[in-house]
Structure formats: structure tokens, C-alpha cells
Design a protein around this motif. Sequence first.
Motif, PDB file in Angstrom:
ATOM      1  N   TYR A   1      93.087  21.058 -12.689  1.00 10.13           N
ATOM      2  CA  TYR A   1      92.636  19.306 -12.260  1.00 10.13           C
ATOM      3  C   TYR A   1      93.719  19.149 -11.567  1.00 10.13           C
ATOM      4  O   TYR A   1      93.302  17.709 -11.123  1.00 10.13           O
ATOM      5  CB  TYR A   1      91.679  19.121 -13.349  1.00 10.13           C
ATOM      6  CG  TYR A   1      90.597  20.178 -13.488  1.00 10.13           C
ATOM      7  CD1 TYR A   1      89.917  20.193 -12.506  1.00 10.13           C
ATOM      8  CD2 TYR A   1      90.656  20.418 -14.616  1.00 10.13           C
ATOM      9  CE1 TYR A   1      88.307  21.020 -13.291  1.00 10.13           C
ATOM     10  CE2 TYR A   1      89.440  21.042 -15.597  1.00 10.13           C
ATOM     11  CZ  TYR A   1      88.405  21.774 -14.507  1.00 10.13           C
ATOM     12  OH  TYR A   1      86.891  22.221 -15.169  1.00 10.13           O
TER      13      TYR A   1
ATOM     14  N   VAL B   1      93.071  10.961  -8.520  1.00  6.62           N
ATOM     15  CA  VAL B   1      93.171   9.433  -9.189  1.00  6.62           C
ATOM     16  C   VAL B   1      93.912   9.178  -9.333  1.00  6.62           C
ATOM     17  O   VAL B   1      93.727   7.568  -9.251  1.00  6.62           O
ATOM     18  CB  VAL B   1      92.522  10.733 -10.514  1.00  6.62           C
ATOM     19  CG1 VAL B   1      92.986   9.253 -11.743  1.00  6.62           C
ATOM     20  CG2 VAL B   1      91.347  10.968 -10.793  1.00  6.62           C
TER      21      VAL B   1
ATOM     22  N   ASN C   1      99.514   9.910 -14.424  1.00  8.53           N
ATOM     23  CA  ASN C   1      98.730  11.194 -13.599  1.00  8.53           C
ATOM     24  C   ASN C   1     100.151  11.182 -12.552  1.00  8.53           C
ATOM     25  O   ASN C   1      99.304  12.824 -11.440  1.00  8.53           O
ATOM     26  CB  ASN C   1      97.756  10.918 -13.299  1.00  8.53           C
ATOM     27  CG  ASN C   1      96.241  11.121 -13.746  1.00  8.53           C
ATOM     28  OD1 ASN C   1      96.540  12.696 -14.810  1.00  8.53           O
ATOM     29  ND2 ASN C   1      95.580  10.263 -14.629  1.00  8.53           N
TER      30      ASN C   1
ATOM     31  N   SER D   1     101.261  14.567 -11.853  1.00  7.38           N
ATOM     32  CA  SER D   1      99.954  15.834 -10.947  1.00  7.38           C
ATOM     33  C   SER D   1     100.738  15.916  -9.407  1.00  7.38           C
ATOM     34  O   SER D   1     100.900  17.174  -8.693  1.00  7.38           O
ATOM     35  CB  SER D   1      98.680  16.028 -11.141  1.00  7.38           C
ATOM     36  OG  SER D   1      98.596  15.363 -13.240  1.00  7.38           O
TER      37      SER D   1
ATOM     38  N   ALA E   1      88.068  16.032 -20.569  1.00  3.71           N
ATOM     39  CA  ALA E   1      88.323  15.173 -19.348  1.00  3.71           C
ATOM     40  C   ALA E   1      88.959  13.081 -20.032  1.00  3.71           C
ATOM     41  O   ALA E   1      89.432  13.342 -19.322  1.00  3.71           O
ATOM     42  CB  ALA E   1      87.192  15.298 -18.285  1.00  3.71           C
TER      43      ALA E   1
ATOM     44  N   GLY F   1      95.663  20.261 -17.106  1.00  2.52           N
ATOM     45  CA  GLY F   1      96.122  19.792 -16.072  1.00  2.52           C
ATOM     46  C   GLY F   1      96.387  20.400 -14.906  1.00  2.52           C
ATOM     47  O   GLY F   1      96.752  20.015 -13.703  1.00  2.52           O
TER      48      GLY F   1
ATOM     49  N   GLN G   1      92.695  17.345  -8.694  1.00  4.98           N
ATOM     50  CA  GLN G   1      92.114  16.114  -8.509  1.00  4.98           C
ATOM     51  C   GLN G   1      92.965  14.899  -9.730  1.00  4.98           C
ATOM     52  O   GLN G   1      92.870  13.523  -9.198  1.00  4.98           O
ATOM     53  CB  GLN G   1      90.966  16.709  -9.646  1.00  4.98           C
ATOM     54  CG  GLN G   1      90.316  17.702  -8.958  1.00  4.98           C
ATOM     55  CD  GLN G   1      90.121  19.140  -8.805  1.00  4.98           C
ATOM     56  OE1 GLN G   1      91.056  19.322  -8.276  1.00  4.98           O
ATOM     57  NE2 GLN G   1      89.507  19.909  -8.465  1.00  4.98           N
ATOM     58  N   LEU G   2      93.836  14.987 -10.658  1.00  6.42           N
ATOM     59  CA  LEU G   2      94.219  14.327 -11.685  1.00  6.42           C
ATOM     60  C   LEU G   2      95.460  13.658 -10.493  1.00  6.42           C
ATOM     61  O   LEU G   2      95.384  12.347  -9.827  1.00  6.42           O
ATOM     62  CB  LEU G   2      94.720  15.189 -12.566  1.00  6.42           C
ATOM     63  CG  LEU G   2      94.534  15.640 -13.440  1.00  6.42           C
ATOM     64  CD1 LEU G   2      95.680  15.965 -14.622  1.00  6.42           C
ATOM     65  CD2 LEU G   2      93.414  14.285 -14.284  1.00  6.42           C
TER      66      LEU G   2
ATOM     67  N   TYR H   1      92.337  14.129 -21.558  1.00  8.29           N
ATOM     68  CA  TYR H   1      93.954  14.766 -20.020  1.00  8.29           C
ATOM     69  C   TYR H   1      93.616  14.104 -18.754  1.00  8.29           C
ATOM     70  O   TYR H   1      94.229  14.825 -17.870  1.00  8.29           O
ATOM     71  CB  TYR H   1      93.822  16.553 -20.257  1.00  8.29           C
ATOM     72  CG  TYR H   1      93.884  16.903 -21.874  1.00  8.29           C
ATOM     73  CD1 TYR H   1      95.034  16.477 -22.181  1.00  8.29           C
ATOM     74  CD2 TYR H   1      93.084  17.848 -22.534  1.00  8.29           C
ATOM     75  CE1 TYR H   1      94.646  16.584 -24.053  1.00  8.29           C
ATOM     76  CE2 TYR H   1      92.841  18.197 -23.842  1.00  8.29           C
ATOM     77  CZ  TYR H   1      93.966  17.898 -24.271  1.00  8.29           C
ATOM     78  OH  TYR H   1      94.009  18.724 -25.383  1.00  8.29           O
ATOM     79  N   SER H   2      92.982  13.754 -18.251  1.00  6.15           N
ATOM     80  CA  SER H   2      92.834  12.596 -17.082  1.00  6.15           C
ATOM     81  C   SER H   2      93.204  11.719 -17.573  1.00  6.15           C
ATOM     82  O   SER H   2      93.819  10.724 -16.715  1.00  6.15           O
ATOM     83  CB  SER H   2      91.168  12.870 -16.400  1.00  6.15           C
ATOM     84  OG  SER H   2      90.668  11.979 -17.384  1.00  6.15           O
TER      85      SER H   2
END
Length: 294
Positions: free
Chosen positions: A93, A100, A69, A72, A25, A90, A96-97, A28-29
Motif C-alpha cells: 500500500y 496519506v 510515512n 513510502s 492497517a 507497507g 496510498q501511504l 502499519y499505516s
Amino acid sequence: MRNEQEIKTTDAKAIPALIKGLVEALLYSSLFISGCAFFLTIETYLLTGIAVSVPMALFVFLATLFVYNTSSIQRTWRGWNRAGSEQAWGIRYQKQLAAVAMLSLVGAITIYFVYGLRINFWLVLLLALISVGYTVPLLFRRVKPLRSVPLLKVFLIALVWSVVTVLFPLVDASVEIEAGALLLWARRFLFILALALLFDIRDYTYDRNTRTLTFPGLIGEGYTRLLSLSLLLLYLVLVSYTENGPVLIGLVSATLVASLIVWHASEEKPRIYYALLADGAMLVHFAFVYLALS
């Protein structure tokens, strides 16, 4: 007794899985790489003796988190969700990314205007377009991303990172951009460029399959490592010219750590090697400077 043993075994397996999940997390976030940008910005203040501007450093952190991000956002927009990709975390999620990324953009814009950062808005926008266009075609299918331009991507990375983490804080602090500031920018550019070449090594097969010419494709993996080490050597020459005492020792030490990471880099290394160590070399760089000035 058997049930208790099974519970203990399950707990023992759950802890490493939890740690692995947290590390994934963080990496990769893009929180980790954004933290690197944050601390390199702080390092610029430390090296120049200027009072640290936390809003400026947070702006850089949030802007980096947004840029890294944006892919994403693109995938979510297109409804792209292929399983089995190298970027499995990635993909899993991506929504979610994407959220973000949007929250980071809102946060960066808010800080820029609320704290009245003194960096030219159009320059910020230009660098944002270059950064986003690096991986996401700005006109979607009509134009390829900038990373597809032969040999260009490492220079784009080094240029954007050095401008954002060196010139942005100096301009915001109303420091005149003269020889000393330009040398600091050149040093940062060389250091980031040396690290960026490692990601060309990591992506060699992918770039070859997409017919993107990079330095490993042009001169080979071994010579790309030598080129990276040569850039670090040139960086040390500039450091020796501009620094002395504990700071010089700290920067030399940080460069030796980076050189070891470069020396052991290869396409066969797992992606976490680059996400944690190659990017982490920037945190090591900050840490040595901080300790030298403490």
C-alpha cells in the motif's frame, strides 16, 4: 445444508481475517503511533494543568503521520516495489501511504497557520528535517540516513518525541520554560529513550547486516534490556521528585507495565509485539495519567 455450512465456515474465517486486516492497517499505516503522539501531547496539558489545545494535538498527530510515512513517498518516487520484504503491508500500500503522508503534511501546515500556533517555524522545520532524515537520506544516494550513524538513532527518537510532545504544547501555551518544564521534558525523554532501545533489539540482525552500530551490537541484547530498565528507574526517580498522590501512583503503574514489556523483549518477538505493545506503552502512560486526574 452443505452450502449453508460452507457459507458459515467462510464467514467464520472472514471475521478473523477482517480483524487482522484492520489491525495491520492501524499499525502499519502509522495511525497507531501517531495516536500515541496525540495522547502524549494531551498528557502534557493534563500534567501541567493547562487547557488542552486540540489544534496543537492534531498538529502533532498529522506531523507524526507525515514523518512515519515519508519512506513510502521515497519508495513511490523511486518506483521501488520489491515483493517478499518484511514490510510487505507497507510495500503493498505504499502509494496510498504516500498519499496519506502528503495529505498529513498539508493538514499540519494548514493547522499551523490557520490556528496561529506559537511555536517557532524554524524549530519545527529543523525537527522535521531530522525526523525525515532519520530514515530517508535528505540528499538521497549521496548521504546515508541518520539512523545509520552509530548509536545515534535512539537519542534522535527520544529527543524529537520529547520536544514535540512536551515543549511544543508548553511553548504554544506561552509557558515559560524553566525548571519544572525541563524536568517534565527530561522525564519524557527518558521514558521514550527506554522504549526506543527495544527497537534496536528488534532490528539487531538488520542493523548488523547494514553495519549500523546500535546498543545491542555494542553491549548485547540482555544488557540493552538492562539499560532500558535502568532508564525507566531513573525516570521513576524524577517522577517521585516531581509528582505525588494519584498521578505518582499512575505513573509508577505505567512504568511497571513498560518494564514488563522491556523484560520480555527479544529479537525473536514478532514485529507486532513492538508495534502494538512497545508503542502502546505510551497509550498506557496517558491512560493512567488521565484516570489519576479524573
